[in-house]
Design an enzyme around this catalytic site. Structure first.
Site, PDB file in Angstrom:
ATOM      1  N   SER A  81       0.833  -1.207   0.000  1.00 21.27           N
ATOM      2  CA  SER A  81       0.000   0.000   0.000  1.00 21.27           C
ATOM      3  C   SER A  81       0.868   1.257   0.000  1.00 21.27           C
ATOM      4  O   SER A  81       1.623   1.519   0.945  1.00 21.27           O
ATOM      5  CB  SER A  81      -0.903   0.004   1.228  1.00 21.27           C
ATOM      6  OG  SER A  81      -1.470   1.288   1.372  1.00 21.27           O
ATOM      7  N   HIS A  96      -1.166  -1.158  -4.214  1.00 16.96           N
ATOM      8  CA  HIS A  96      -2.470  -0.777  -3.670  1.00 16.96           C
ATOM      9  C   HIS A  96      -2.470   0.739  -3.471  1.00 16.96           C
ATOM     10  O   HIS A  96      -1.582   1.297  -2.825  1.00 16.96           O
ATOM     11  CB  HIS A  96      -2.656  -1.523  -2.343  1.00 16.96           C
ATOM     12  CG  HIS A  96      -3.985  -1.370  -1.712  1.00 16.96           C
ATOM     13  ND1 HIS A  96      -5.089  -2.088  -2.109  1.00 16.96           N
ATOM     14  CD2 HIS A  96      -4.409  -0.583  -0.680  1.00 16.96           C
ATOM     15  CE1 HIS A  96      -6.125  -1.759  -1.342  1.00 16.96           C
ATOM     16  NE2 HIS A  96      -5.736  -0.830  -0.481  1.00 16.96           N
ATOM     17  N   ASP A 135      -4.560   3.861  -2.129  1.00 13.83           N
ATOM     18  CA  ASP A 135      -5.668   4.195  -1.229  1.00 13.83           C
ATOM     19  C   ASP A 135      -6.147   5.622  -1.427  1.00 13.83           C
ATOM     20  O   ASP A 135      -5.422   6.561  -1.102  1.00 13.83           O
ATOM     21  CB  ASP A 135      -5.200   4.053   0.230  1.00 13.83           C
ATOM     22  CG  ASP A 135      -5.088   2.613   0.659  1.00 13.83           C
ATOM     23  OD1 ASP A 135      -6.090   1.888   0.572  1.00 13.83           O
ATOM     24  OD2 ASP A 135      -3.986   2.208   1.086  1.00 13.83           O
ATOM     25  N   MET A 164      -8.672   8.529  -0.286  1.00 19.71           N
ATOM     26  CA  MET A 164      -9.545   8.929   0.840  1.00 19.71           C
ATOM     27  C   MET A 164     -10.067  10.338   0.592  1.00 19.71           C
ATOM     28  O   MET A 164      -9.302  11.225   0.222  1.00 19.71           O
ATOM     29  CB  MET A 164      -8.741   8.908   2.136  1.00 19.71           C
ATOM     30  CG  MET A 164      -8.125   7.569   2.440  1.00 19.71           C
ATOM     31  SD  MET A 164      -7.210   7.658   3.972  1.00 19.71           S
ATOM     32  CE  MET A 164      -6.508   6.004   4.003  1.00 19.71           C
ATOM     33  N   HIS A 179      -8.151   1.496  -4.341  1.00 20.58           N
ATOM     34  CA  HIS A 179      -9.141   1.310  -3.263  1.00 20.58           C
ATOM     35  C   HIS A 179      -9.776   2.660  -2.972  1.00 20.58           C
ATOM     36  O   HIS A 179      -9.157   3.535  -2.374  1.00 20.58           O
ATOM     37  CB  HIS A 179      -8.393   0.747  -2.037  1.00 20.58           C
ATOM     38  CG  HIS A 179      -9.233   0.568  -0.823  1.00 20.58           C
ATOM     39  ND1 HIS A 179      -8.694   0.370   0.430  1.00 20.58           N
ATOM     40  CD2 HIS A 179     -10.587   0.532  -0.656  1.00 20.58           C
ATOM     41  CE1 HIS A 179      -9.670   0.231   1.315  1.00 20.58           C
ATOM     42  NE2 HIS A 179     -10.822   0.334   0.680  1.00 20.58           N
ATOM     43  N   MET A 222     -11.942   4.888  -0.979  1.00 20.95           N
ATOM     44  CA  MET A 222     -12.662   5.144   0.280  1.00 20.95           C
ATOM     45  C   MET A 222     -13.316   6.513   0.115  1.00 20.95           C
ATOM     46  O   MET A 222     -12.906   7.517   0.689  1.00 20.95           O
ATOM     47  CB  MET A 222     -11.673   5.103   1.448  1.00 20.95           C
ATOM     48  CG  MET A 222     -11.230   3.696   1.786  1.00 20.95           C
ATOM     49  SD  MET A 222      -9.745   3.633   2.796  1.00 20.95           S
ATOM     50  CE  MET A 222      -8.499   3.749   1.517  1.00 20.95           C
ATOM     51  N   MET A 258     -12.082  -5.451   4.830  1.00 18.75           N
ATOM     52  CA  MET A 258     -11.248  -4.559   5.642  1.00 18.75           C
ATOM     53  C   MET A 258     -11.048  -5.185   7.020  1.00 18.75           C
ATOM     54  O   MET A 258     -12.010  -5.539   7.697  1.00 18.75           O
ATOM     55  CB  MET A 258     -11.927  -3.190   5.809  1.00 18.75           C
ATOM     56  CG  MET A 258     -11.914  -2.313   4.575  1.00 18.75           C
ATOM     57  SD  MET A 258     -10.276  -1.975   3.883  1.00 18.75           S
ATOM     58  CE  MET A 258      -9.425  -1.183   5.247  1.00 18.75           C
ATOM     59  N   ASP A 268      -7.202  -6.235   3.881  1.00 22.87           N
ATOM     60  CA  ASP A 268      -6.469  -4.980   3.997  1.00 22.87           C
ATOM     61  C   ASP A 268      -6.538  -4.431   5.418  1.00 22.87           C
ATOM     62  O   ASP A 268      -7.622  -4.171   5.934  1.00 22.87           O
ATOM     63  CB  ASP A 268      -7.130  -3.989   3.005  1.00 22.87           C
ATOM     64  CG  ASP A 268      -6.477  -2.615   2.974  1.00 22.87           C
ATOM     65  OD1 ASP A 268      -5.428  -2.426   3.617  1.00 22.87           O
ATOM     66  OD2 ASP A 268      -7.034  -1.739   2.278  1.00 22.87           O
TER      67      ASP A 268
HETATM   68  C1  DX5 Z   1      -6.477   1.788   5.381  1.00 25.51           C
HETATM   69  C2  DX5 Z   1      -6.026   1.471   3.998  1.00 25.51           C
HETATM   70  C3  DX5 Z   1      -4.959   0.477   3.941  1.00 25.51           C
HETATM   71  C4  DX5 Z   1      -3.673   0.869   4.633  1.00 25.51           C
HETATM   72  C5  DX5 Z   1      -3.071  -0.398   5.183  1.00 25.51           C
HETATM   73  O1  DX5 Z   1      -7.626   2.522   5.335  1.00 25.51           O
HETATM   74  O2  DX5 Z   1      -7.092   0.984   3.202  1.00 25.51           O
HETATM   75  O3  DX5 Z   1      -4.695   0.018   2.630  1.00 25.51           O
HETATM   76  O4  DX5 Z   1      -2.742   1.506   3.806  1.00 25.51           O
HETATM   77  O5  DX5 Z   1      -1.981  -0.099   5.959  1.00 25.51           O
HETATM   78  P1  DX5 Z   1      -1.378  -1.110   7.016  1.00 25.51           P
HETATM   79  O6  DX5 Z   1      -0.904  -2.313   6.251  1.00 25.51           O
HETATM   80  O7  DX5 Z   1      -0.260  -0.314   7.621  1.00 25.51           O
HETATM   81  O8  DX5 Z   1      -2.454  -1.435   7.997  1.00 25.51           O
HETATM   82 ZN    ZN Z   2      -6.602   0.043   1.255  1.00 27.14          ZN
END
Ligand code: DX5
Ligand code: ZN
Length: 220
Positions: A8, A33, A35, A37, A66, A68, A137, A175
């Site tokens: 990630s 990956h 992310d 947000m 991903h 969010m 998740m 994840d």
């Molecule tokens: C959290 C993200 C994850 C995050 C995981 O909301 O969706 O992908 O980067 O990080 P670790 O592996 O550090 O929990």
């Molecule tokens: Zn993620």
């Protein structure tokens, strides 16, 4: 079954991002990956289409995006154009889950559907035929570096059973809070795509990827 590591980028060092991506690729991570947000669906804000576009082609890895994001249907085309290969949306964030998943496929991308820790696995059932990947998740979405929620294990087992019963070719990604010392129980529960942020980028990304890949390969 094929087992895939998806480091990630949320935890990567953006001062030398391309180099860090390369180190994960050279050591066997087939996905990256990404992310996204929005400060609405989750409290934090990360990065979006322009950043994805700018790293396009830096490695040959599959871009696992991903979202969010509240009502992600608004951004599907933009992420498809910016270089996403897989686009995962949250079931909780879509007013029309079916329409959103269809839109991802219409854009020629693989459709992922994610559920937060408080959402029951059974809610995924109506959408399996529209889904190429399920993302469970194992922390509350929003931040890297959180602790793995143990109740995720029976949930992963349940989703794996649902996938097997459906007879469909659907990947199961997990994840949040996955490290070298708990990745094997996640794999044993039925996951085949493992997201790892802190576990890969918290130290040397090359060495950490290699160590995680050794664990994944035991299950091939
Ligand atoms: C959290 C993200 C994850 C995050 C995981 O909301 O969706 O992908 O980067 O990080 P670790 O592996 O550090 O929990
Ligand atoms: Zn993620």
């Amino acid at each position: 079954m094929k087992y895939i590591l998806a480091p990630s980028l949320l935890s990567a060092d953006f001062k030398c991002l391309a180099q860090q991506m390369k180190m994960t690729e050279e050591n066997g991570a087939e996905y990256l990956h990404f992310d996204v947000m929005d400060g609405m669906f989750v409290p934090s804000i990360s990065f979006g289409m322009p950043v994805l576009k700018s790293i396009q082609g830096a490695t040959g890895q599959t871009m696992d995006v991903h979202l969010m994001v509240q009502e992600p249907i608004r951004y599907i085309e933009a992420f498809a154009d910016a270089g996403a290969d897989i686009i995962t949306v949250h079931l909780e964030a879509c007013s029309d889950v079916e329409k959103t998943l269809r839109k991802i496929r219409e854009c020629g991308k693989k459709a992922g559907l994610s559920i937060c820790p408080q959402t029951e696995a059974g809610e995924l059932l109506p959408y399996l035929e529209l889904t190429d990947m399920i993302l469970v998740m194992s922390v509350q979405p929003g931040f890297g570096g959180q602790k793995f929620i143990p109740e995720s294990i029976p949930k992963i087992q349940k989703v794996r059973r649902m996938i097997s019963d459906s007879g469909r070719d659907i990947d199961l990604e997990v994840d949040g809070g996955i490290y070298q010392d708990n990745v094997e129980e996640v794999l044993k529960a039925g996951a085949n795509v493992i997201v790892a942020g802190s576990a890969v980028f918290g130290g040397d990304p090359g060495q950490n990827t290699k160590a995680m890949m050794e664990r994944l390969r035991k299950y091939e």
